[in-house]
Design a protein around this motif. Structure first.
Motif, PDB file in Angstrom:
ATOM      1  N   PRO A  67       0.813  -1.222   0.000  1.00  0.00           N
ATOM      2  CA  PRO A  67       0.000   0.000   0.000  1.00  0.00           C
ATOM      3  C   PRO A  67       0.848   1.276   0.000  1.00  0.00           C
ATOM      4  CG  PRO A  67      -0.728  -1.508   1.728  1.00  0.00           C
ATOM      5  CD  PRO A  67       0.530  -2.066   1.154  1.00  0.00           C
ATOM      6  N   ILE A  68       1.942   1.249   0.716  1.00  0.00           N
ATOM      7  CA  ILE A  68       2.834   2.418   0.793  1.00  0.00           C
ATOM      8  C   ILE A  68       3.442   2.691  -0.580  1.00  0.00           C
ATOM      9  CG2 ILE A  68       4.939   3.350   1.848  1.00  0.00           C
ATOM     10  CD1 ILE A  68       4.282   1.393   4.240  1.00  0.00           C
ATOM     11  N   ILE A  69       3.939   1.658  -1.219  1.00  0.00           N
ATOM     12  CA  ILE A  69       4.576   1.801  -2.529  1.00  0.00           C
ATOM     13  C   ILE A  69       3.568   2.319  -3.553  1.00  0.00           C
ATOM     14  CG2 ILE A  69       5.602   0.523  -4.449  1.00  0.00           C
ATOM     15  CD1 ILE A  69       6.848  -1.320  -2.243  1.00  0.00           C
ATOM     16  N   MET A  70       2.384   1.711  -3.578  1.00  0.00           N
ATOM     17  CA  MET A  70       1.371   2.131  -4.547  1.00  0.00           C
ATOM     18  C   MET A  70       0.948   3.578  -4.320  1.00  0.00           C
ATOM     19  SD  MET A  70       1.446  -0.376  -6.429  1.00  0.00           S
ATOM     20  CE  MET A  70       0.343   0.284  -7.634  1.00  0.00           C
ATOM     21  N   HIS A  71       0.825   3.981  -3.060  1.00  0.00           N
ATOM     22  CA  HIS A  71       0.468   5.368  -2.749  1.00  0.00           C
ATOM     23  C   HIS A  71       1.555   6.328  -3.241  1.00  0.00           C
ATOM     24  CE1 HIS A  71      -1.108   8.845  -0.670  1.00  0.00           C
ATOM     25  NE2 HIS A  71       0.094   9.025  -0.138  1.00  0.00           N
ATOM     26  N   GLU A  72       2.814   5.984  -2.994  1.00  0.00           N
ATOM     27  CA  GLU A  72       3.924   6.851  -3.398  1.00  0.00           C
ATOM     28  C   GLU A  72       4.031   6.946  -4.918  1.00  0.00           C
ATOM     29  OE1 GLU A  72       5.457   8.862  -1.354  1.00  0.00           O
ATOM     30  OE2 GLU A  72       4.246   7.967   0.224  1.00  0.00           O
ATOM     31  N   ILE A  73       3.848   5.834  -5.611  1.00  0.00           N
ATOM     32  CA  ILE A  73       3.894   5.864  -7.076  1.00  0.00           C
ATOM     33  C   ILE A  73       2.762   6.729  -7.613  1.00  0.00           C
ATOM     34  CG2 ILE A  73       3.560   4.456  -9.157  1.00  0.00           C
ATOM     35  CD1 ILE A  73       5.100   2.225  -7.711  1.00  0.00           C
ATOM     36  N   PHE A  74       1.560   6.544  -7.066  1.00  0.00           N
ATOM     37  CA  PHE A  74       0.402   7.326  -7.491  1.00  0.00           C
ATOM     38  C   PHE A  74       0.642   8.820  -7.258  1.00  0.00           C
ATOM     39  CE2 PHE A  74      -3.783   9.211  -6.449  1.00  0.00           C
ATOM     40  CZ  PHE A  74      -4.394   9.052  -7.683  1.00  0.00           C
ATOM     41  N   THR A  75       1.152   9.166  -6.073  1.00  0.00           N
ATOM     42  CA  THR A  75       1.410  10.566  -5.731  1.00  0.00           C
ATOM     43  C   THR A  75       2.472  11.168  -6.655  1.00  0.00           C
ATOM     44  OG1 THR A  75       0.838  10.130  -3.429  1.00  0.00           O
ATOM     45  CG2 THR A  75       2.101  12.128  -3.870  1.00  0.00           C
ATOM     46  N   THR A  76       3.521  10.433  -6.902  1.00  0.00           N
ATOM     47  CA  THR A  76       4.588  10.917  -7.775  1.00  0.00           C
ATOM     48  C   THR A  76       4.063  11.174  -9.180  1.00  0.00           C
ATOM     49  OG1 THR A  76       6.211   9.683  -6.479  1.00  0.00           O
ATOM     50  CG2 THR A  76       6.908  10.422  -8.654  1.00  0.00           C
ATOM     51  N   HIS A  77       3.265  10.252  -9.703  1.00  0.00           N
ATOM     52  CA  HIS A  77       2.668  10.434 -11.033  1.00  0.00           C
ATOM     53  C   HIS A  77       1.795  11.687 -11.061  1.00  0.00           C
ATOM     54  CE1 HIS A  77       3.811   7.034 -13.501  1.00  0.00           C
ATOM     55  NE2 HIS A  77       3.682   6.239 -12.454  1.00  0.00           N
ATOM     56  N   ARG A  78       1.011  11.903 -10.013  1.00  0.00           N
ATOM     57  CA  ARG A  78       0.122  13.069  -9.970  1.00  0.00           C
ATOM     58  C   ARG A  78       0.912  14.373  -9.956  1.00  0.00           C
ATOM     59  NH1 ARG A  78      -3.938  12.742  -5.328  1.00  0.00           N
ATOM     60  NH2 ARG A  78      -4.445  14.781  -6.141  1.00  0.00           N
ATOM     61  N   VAL A  79       1.990  14.418  -9.186  1.00  0.00           N
ATOM     62  CA  VAL A  79       2.812  15.634  -9.105  1.00  0.00           C
ATOM     63  C   VAL A  79       3.436  15.939 -10.466  1.00  0.00           C
ATOM     64  CG1 VAL A  79       4.935  16.610  -8.112  1.00  0.00           C
ATOM     65  CG2 VAL A  79       3.273  15.469  -6.630  1.00  0.00           C
ATOM     66  N   ILE A  80       4.021  14.929 -11.089  1.00  0.00           N
ATOM     67  CA  ILE A  80       4.641  15.136 -12.399  1.00  0.00           C
ATOM     68  C   ILE A  80       3.602  15.578 -13.430  1.00  0.00           C
ATOM     69  CG2 ILE A  80       5.803  13.955 -14.313  1.00  0.00           C
ATOM     70  CD1 ILE A  80       7.273  12.294 -12.147  1.00  0.00           C
ATOM     71  N   LYS A  81       2.439  14.941 -13.427  1.00  0.00           N
ATOM     72  CA  LYS A  81       1.362  15.297 -14.356  1.00  0.00           C
ATOM     73  C   LYS A  81       0.905  16.738 -14.132  1.00  0.00           C
ATOM     74  CE  LYS A  81      -3.039  13.497 -16.007  1.00  0.00           C
ATOM     75  NZ  LYS A  81      -4.049  12.445 -15.827  1.00  0.00           N
ATOM     76  N   PHE A  82       0.796  17.154 -12.854  1.00  0.00           N
ATOM     77  CA  PHE A  82       0.379  18.516 -12.529  1.00  0.00           C
ATOM     78  C   PHE A  82       1.351  19.534 -13.136  1.00  0.00           C
ATOM     79  CE2 PHE A  82       0.935  22.207  -9.724  1.00  0.00           C
ATOM     80  CZ  PHE A  82      -0.320  22.780  -9.840  1.00  0.00           C
ATOM     81  N   PHE A  83       2.640  19.325 -12.922  1.00  0.00           N
ATOM     82  CA  PHE A  83       3.627  20.275 -13.428  1.00  0.00           C
ATOM     83  C   PHE A  83       3.703  20.264 -14.953  1.00  0.00           C
ATOM     84  CE2 PHE A  83       5.168  20.400  -9.045  1.00  0.00           C
ATOM     85  CZ  PHE A  83       5.390  21.759  -8.909  1.00  0.00           C
ATOM     86  N   LYS A  84       3.417  19.129 -15.586  1.00  0.00           N
ATOM     87  CA  LYS A  84       3.410  19.073 -17.049  1.00  0.00           C
ATOM     88  C   LYS A  84       2.220  19.826 -17.635  1.00  0.00           C
ATOM     89  CE  LYS A  84       6.033  15.102 -18.480  1.00  0.00           C
ATOM     90  NZ  LYS A  84       6.025  13.868 -19.235  1.00  0.00           N
TER      91      LYS A  84
ATOM     92  N   SER B  15       0.297  22.298 -16.041  1.00  0.00           N
ATOM     93  CA  SER B  15       0.120  23.675 -15.591  1.00  0.00           C
ATOM     94  C   SER B  15       1.329  24.525 -15.983  1.00  0.00           C
ATOM     95  CB  SER B  15      -0.063  23.715 -14.072  1.00  0.00           C
ATOM     96  OG  SER B  15      -0.005  25.049 -13.607  1.00  0.00           O
ATOM     97  N   MET B  16       1.134  25.412 -16.945  1.00  0.00           N
ATOM     98  CA  MET B  16       2.231  26.288 -17.371  1.00  0.00           C
ATOM     99  C   MET B  16       2.651  27.225 -16.243  1.00  0.00           C
ATOM    100  SD  MET B  16       3.119  25.194 -20.194  1.00  0.00           S
ATOM    101  CE  MET B  16       4.359  26.403 -20.527  1.00  0.00           C
ATOM    102  N   HIS B  17       1.681  27.664 -15.438  1.00  0.00           N
ATOM    103  CA  HIS B  17       1.978  28.552 -14.315  1.00  0.00           C
ATOM    104  C   HIS B  17       2.894  27.840 -13.311  1.00  0.00           C
ATOM    105  CE1 HIS B  17       1.384  31.779 -11.430  1.00  0.00           C
ATOM    106  NE2 HIS B  17       1.044  30.881 -10.518  1.00  0.00           N
ATOM    107  N   ALA B  18       2.518  26.629 -12.917  1.00  0.00           N
ATOM    108  CA  ALA B  18       3.340  25.861 -11.967  1.00  0.00           C
ATOM    109  C   ALA B  18       4.693  25.519 -12.580  1.00  0.00           C
ATOM    110  CB  ALA B  18       2.604  24.593 -11.550  1.00  0.00           C
TER     111      ALA B  18
END
Length: 111
Positions: A61-78, A80-83
């Motif tokens: 569960p920890i690994i899956m949560h961290e992978i999911f979170t990392t993907h979301r952060v990278i996707k957000f920065f890709k 959002s031009m402002h971010a």
């Protein structure tokens, strides 16, 4: 030859991959310089350890949560031009040359 050129007393250990040729070389070095430690292919052994640890159900569960979170952060920065521009400014300020990179298959530690 390199050990002799530099000075054998300057070495405390050697590491390389763990092929037949390098094992023979390691044995020769250890016979001639017994204080020099042999650490065969530490990256490969660490990779195997990480893979084994990641198969333990407790960590799933920890690994899956961290992978999911990392993907979301990278996707957000890709997306959002402002971010993305703020991240670029911060990287410049802190002299960080490389930006965020998408997760992909690597030689070591990929789940």
């Amino acid at each position: 030859q390199v050990i002799i050129e530099i000075c054998p007393k300057c070495f405390s250990g050697i590491c390389s991959d763990d092929t037949r040729n390098t094992r023979v070389a390691h044995k020769k070095v250890q016979k001639k310089y017994p204080w020099i430690l042999n650490t065969p292919d530490p990256c490969h052994w660490m990779n195997l350890l990480v893979k084994d640890i990641c198969t333990i159900p407790f960590f799933q569960p920890i690994i899956m949560h961290e992978i999911f979170t990392t993907h979301r952060v990278i996707k957000f920065f890709k997306k959002s031009m402002h971010a993305h521009s703020h991240l670029r400014i911060a990287r410049t300020k802190f002299k960080i040359t490389r930006g965020l990179v998408s997760i992909g298959k690597t030689c070591f530690g990929t789940l």
